[in-house]
Write a protein that holds these residues in place. Structure first.
Motif, mmCIF file in Angstrom:
data_model
loop_
_atom_site.group_PDB
_atom_site.id
_atom_site.type_symbol
_atom_site.label_atom_id
_atom_site.label_comp_id
_atom_site.label_asym_id
_atom_site.label_seq_id
_atom_site.Cartn_x
_atom_site.Cartn_y
_atom_site.Cartn_z
ATOM 1 N N LYS A 1 5.609 1.837 6.876
ATOM 2 C CA LYS A 1 4.215 1.627 6.965
ATOM 3 C C LYS A 1 3.688 2.831 8.047
ATOM 4 C CE LYS A 1 3.051 -3.026 5.085
ATOM 5 N NZ LYS A 1 2.402 -3.988 5.366
ATOM 6 N N SER A 2 4.293 2.977 8.946
ATOM 7 C CA SER A 2 4.099 3.753 9.909
ATOM 8 C C SER A 2 4.504 5.252 10.040
ATOM 9 C CB SER A 2 4.206 3.213 11.338
ATOM 10 O OG SER A 2 5.488 3.168 11.931
ATOM 11 N N ARG A 3 5.353 5.489 8.855
ATOM 12 C CA ARG A 3 6.194 6.799 8.824
ATOM 13 C C ARG A 3 5.346 8.051 8.917
ATOM 14 N NH1 ARG A 3 4.718 5.165 3.811
ATOM 15 N NH2 ARG A 3 4.524 6.686 2.328
ATOM 16 N N ASN A 4 4.171 7.904 8.620
ATOM 17 C CA ASN A 4 3.206 9.287 8.673
ATOM 18 C C ASN A 4 2.166 9.316 9.829
ATOM 19 O OD1 ASN A 4 3.882 10.257 5.943
ATOM 20 N ND2 ASN A 4 2.595 8.892 5.036
ATOM 21 N N PHE A 5 2.326 8.286 10.830
ATOM 22 C CA PHE A 5 1.388 8.273 11.717
ATOM 23 C C PHE A 5 1.582 9.543 12.681
ATOM 24 C CE2 PHE A 5 -1.027 6.806 15.264
ATOM 25 C CZ PHE A 5 -1.858 6.217 14.614
ATOM 26 N N GLY A 6 2.747 9.586 13.275
ATOM 27 C CA GLY A 6 3.004 10.661 14.352
ATOM 28 C C GLY A 6 3.094 11.960 13.484
ATOM 29 N N PRO A 7 3.695 12.120 12.425
ATOM 30 C CA PRO A 7 3.691 13.645 11.628
ATOM 31 C C PRO A 7 2.108 13.978 11.629
ATOM 32 C CG PRO A 7 5.479 12.047 10.842
ATOM 33 C CD PRO A 7 4.564 11.242 11.749
ATOM 34 N N ALA A 8 1.316 13.232 10.996
ATOM 35 C CA ALA A 8 0.130 13.446 10.688
ATOM 36 C C ALA A 8 -0.752 14.000 12.108
ATOM 37 C CB ALA A 8 -0.698 12.305 10.112
ATOM 38 N N GLY B 1 -5.667 14.276 11.811
ATOM 39 C CA GLY B 1 -4.616 13.354 11.670
ATOM 40 C C GLY B 1 -4.930 11.957 11.792
ATOM 41 N N GLY B 2 -6.140 11.757 12.812
ATOM 42 C CA GLY B 2 -6.884 10.466 12.811
ATOM 43 C C GLY B 2 -7.584 9.974 11.526
ATOM 44 N N PHE C 1 13.676 3.084 17.105
ATOM 45 C CA PHE C 1 12.824 1.983 16.473
ATOM 46 C C PHE C 1 11.499 2.096 16.930
ATOM 47 C CE2 PHE C 1 17.339 0.761 15.474
ATOM 48 C CZ PHE C 1 17.120 0.525 14.012
ATOM 49 N N LEU C 2 10.874 2.653 17.687
ATOM 50 C CA LEU C 2 9.448 2.476 18.032
ATOM 51 C C LEU C 2 8.565 2.757 17.108
ATOM 52 C CD1 LEU C 2 7.830 3.618 21.398
ATOM 53 C CD2 LEU C 2 6.847 4.531 19.354
ATOM 54 N N ASN C 3 7.754 1.961 17.098
ATOM 55 C CA ASN C 3 6.541 2.056 15.929
ATOM 56 C C ASN C 3 5.257 2.837 16.695
ATOM 57 O OD1 ASN C 3 4.145 1.609 14.284
ATOM 58 N ND2 ASN C 3 4.810 -0.296 13.885
ATOM 59 N N PHE C 4 5.118 4.189 16.368
ATOM 60 C CA PHE C 4 4.116 4.971 17.188
ATOM 61 C C PHE C 4 2.783 4.464 16.629
ATOM 62 C CE2 PHE C 4 2.183 9.340 17.509
ATOM 63 C CZ PHE C 4 1.997 9.337 18.870
ATOM 64 N N SER C 5 2.534 4.003 15.402
ATOM 65 C CA SER C 5 1.232 3.679 14.727
ATOM 66 C C SER C 5 0.666 2.590 15.947
ATOM 67 C CB SER C 5 1.184 3.167 13.440
ATOM 68 O OG SER C 5 2.015 2.052 13.119
ATOM 69 N N LYS C 6 1.590 1.523 16.261
ATOM 70 C CA LYS C 6 1.314 0.393 17.129
ATOM 71 C C LYS C 6 1.227 0.786 18.804
ATOM 72 C CE LYS C 6 2.309 -3.519 14.207
ATOM 73 N NZ LYS C 6 2.987 -4.744 14.137
ATOM 74 N N ILE C 7 1.881 2.002 19.066
ATOM 75 C CA ILE C 7 2.076 2.339 20.303
ATOM 76 C C ILE C 7 2.941 1.109 21.129
ATOM 77 C CG2 ILE C 7 1.103 3.632 22.431
ATOM 78 C CD1 ILE C 7 -1.492 3.457 20.965
ATOM 79 N N LYS C 8 3.879 0.812 20.337
ATOM 80 C CA LYS C 8 4.872 -0.184 20.687
ATOM 81 C C LYS C 8 6.154 -0.123 20.261
ATOM 82 C CE LYS C 8 1.090 -3.723 20.976
ATOM 83 N NZ LYS C 8 0.254 -2.694 20.675
#
Length: 551
Positions: free
Chosen positions: A386-393, A402-403, A331-338
């Motif tokens: 909302k963060s589903r694309n952050f890591g794959p990008a 990606g950034g 369940f980690l939110n990679f976009s928040k690094i949390k």
């Protein structure tokens, strides 16, 4: 010798943020309703918090739901974030301080706290005990127990006093069977039992492959003149960029003139000569970082794999009689690094589904799909969507492109861009052949800013009973030397941040693979990154592993 069995309504495997939040919420609901629910939490560490490692810049949303008066009740959140900085490291000396308006919105930390997650977990454990949760630290859950119909009926803890050759020592005691109507698996990233359930029930068949990073953290006492409590710094770039690898770093100013500094290396890296540990030691010499460390003293070290596939990689959350919560699911939110607040919320949602089922008279063994339904209607699902694309990008487009994509997705579309990027390449498949890769020459540590592996492991207070079966199991003992060494230079000796794996010479000059299991800090990287998927990490005897203070 027959194992003793104990019965509970709910057994929870793992005493981290997810497991303890689930236990606390269950007991709160039990007390509110007057319907007794017995709860047990087993934790493999010597105490609750001993194996917890995180930055941590903590979002208190789930904690506030669990304990609305946490400030008055003494939760150890003492350092509010006062300033955010993001730096892109261009080289070993150059960097760019990124303007706030360019930084993706989820990476802003207003209202968050710089904390020791281990200390928060210790506090949660005391609150759980006050609510009459049965807490069993020092017991490693080693086996899932199944009923005749195939449903989960509990777990067994590992036997104690077994010698390396499998014989029973004079101190031998069999493990316990803990039976439950429902069992929650909250072991953290790459949990050994959670991994078994995902495989056995094919829980990830409709998900993208899971993705991971290796986080290496150090705690430092620094010069008070350089200390700024509540300053939060993040960044990316050098030194990982030199090998075409990705990841990121943090530096947080805690209370009491302490900082935590760490590097996360994405385990999708390609160069088999890369050593995440040595990348971390190089990184600390960058002027943006070293100015805080000079004249300071390193006081602790640790490492842990991070699960970061997010919503796209989330497996099915339930099996008959069992539920996955926290990082056992991902369940980690990679976009928040949390991931702490999301882990806590997942445990609370599971607790609410369990309480409803038990209060309705269910006796267990069924698949509690109401947990999944609660998740999909919660803020947790919305946040992960909302963060589903952050890591794959970042993986597919690289750090810069990606950034840029993530800036557009997060700051313009609020994470709701009408397109989903999928990363379908498992991390263990990404290594290039050694013959096609450039060896990386790492500088020797100076003993002031940078250090060697063995002195670092010493600072993690890691300890295992040496005369016990090796908990790093090779499915085929020939693979390291006959396959991994000629193809990849045997990358385990480099990706392990604790010096567990070595390639040594026999008397006749032939190579041999050595496992120093007593060094293991339980990061799980070997279980994830081994290109042959030949290493199976299982739990050692209870209490074994690191004993992290204040981490």
């Amino acid at each position: 010798m027959e194992r003793e069995a104990m019965e509970f309504d709910v057994v929870i495997v793992g005493g981290g943020p997810a497991g303890l939040s689930a236990a606390i919420r269950l007991r709160q609901l039990s007390i509110e309703s007057g319907h007794e629910i017995s709860v047990c939490v087993v934790e493999k560490g010597s105490e609750f918090g001993a194996h917890i490692l995180s930055g941590a810049c903590f979002e208190p949303r789930a904690l506030t739901e669990l304990f609305p008066n946490w400030k008055e009740e003494g939760a150890p959140l003492n350092t509010p974030v006062i300033e955010d900085q993001v730096h892109f490291l261009l080289s070993e000396t150059r960097s760019i301080h990124t303007p706030d308006w360019v930084v993706p919105k989820p990476m802003h930390n207003e209202g968050n706290y710089v904390i020791s997650l281990g200390n928060l977990v210790r506090w949660l454990a005391t609150r759980a005990e006050e609510l009459e949760v049965n807490l069993f630290p020092g017991f490693a859950a080693s086996e899932v127990l199944y009923a005749e119909d195939g449903s989960v009926k509990g777990i067994a803890t590992g036997d104690m006093g077994v010698a390396r050759d499998g014989t029973h020592k004079h101190s031998y005691t069999p493990g316990y069977e803990l039976h439950a109507k429902y069992t929650l698996f909250a072991e953290g990233c790459r949990g050994s039992l959670g991994k078994e359930l995902i495989r056995k029930f094919d829980l990830d068949k409709d998900a993208d492959p899971q993705h991971y990073g290796l986080g290496i953290k150090e705690l430092w006492d620094i010069d008070p003149a350089m200390h700024k409590p509540g300053l939060v710094m993040h960044g990316a770039g050098w030194p990982l960029s030199e090998s075409g690898s990705t990841g990121g770093w943090w530096l947080y100013h805690h209370e009491n003139n302490q900082i935590s500094v760490g590097l996360i290396t994405d385990l999708s890296y390609h160069n088999p000569y890369l050593s995440p540990f040595d990348e971390m030691q190089r990184f600390k010499h960058h002027p943006v970082i070293s100015k805080y460390l000079e004249g300071g003293k390193r006081v602790s070290y640790g490492a842990r794999a991070i699960i970061k596939g997010g919503l796209n990689s989330l497996p099915r959350l339930t099996v008959p009689g069992g539920l996955l919560i926290g990082d056992d699911a991902g369940f980690l939110n990679f976009s928040k690094i949390k991931g702490s607040h999301t882990a806590m919320k997942s445990g609370m949602l599971a607790a609410e589904a369990l309480a409803e089922a038990l209060q309705a008279g269910k006796t267990g063994g069924d698949e509690l799909v109401s947990y999944t339904e609660k998740f999909k209607s919660s803020w947790l699902f919305e946040e992960l969507y909302k963060s589903r694309n952050f890591g794959p990008a970042m993986h597919r487009l690289g750090t810069l492109m990606g950034g840029a994509f993530n800036f557009i997705d997060q700051n313009i579309f609020d994470g709701k861009i009408p397109y989903t990027i999928h990363d379908t390449t498992p991390d263990y498949t990404t290594l290039d052949l050694a013959s096609q890769s450039t060896p990386i020459q790492y500088p020797k540590p100076d003993g002031k800013i940078s250090f060697d592996k063995l002195s670092s492991v010493f600072m993690s207070s890691t300890n295992h009973e040496e005369d016990q079966p090796i908990h790093l199991q090779l499915k085929n003992s020939d693979v390291p030397i006959k396959k991994n060494l000629p193809l990849y230079g045997e990358p385990a000796r480099l990706y392990c941040p604790a010096g567990v794996y070595e390639v040594l010479e026999n008397a006749d000059g032939s190579p041999r693979f050595q496992i120093n299991a007593q060094n293991c800090v339980h990061c799980k990287t070997c279980d994830i990154k081994d290109p042959a998927q030949n290493i199976n990490w299982v739990v050692p005897e209870g209490t074994g592993g690191p004993n992290y203070p204040n981490m």
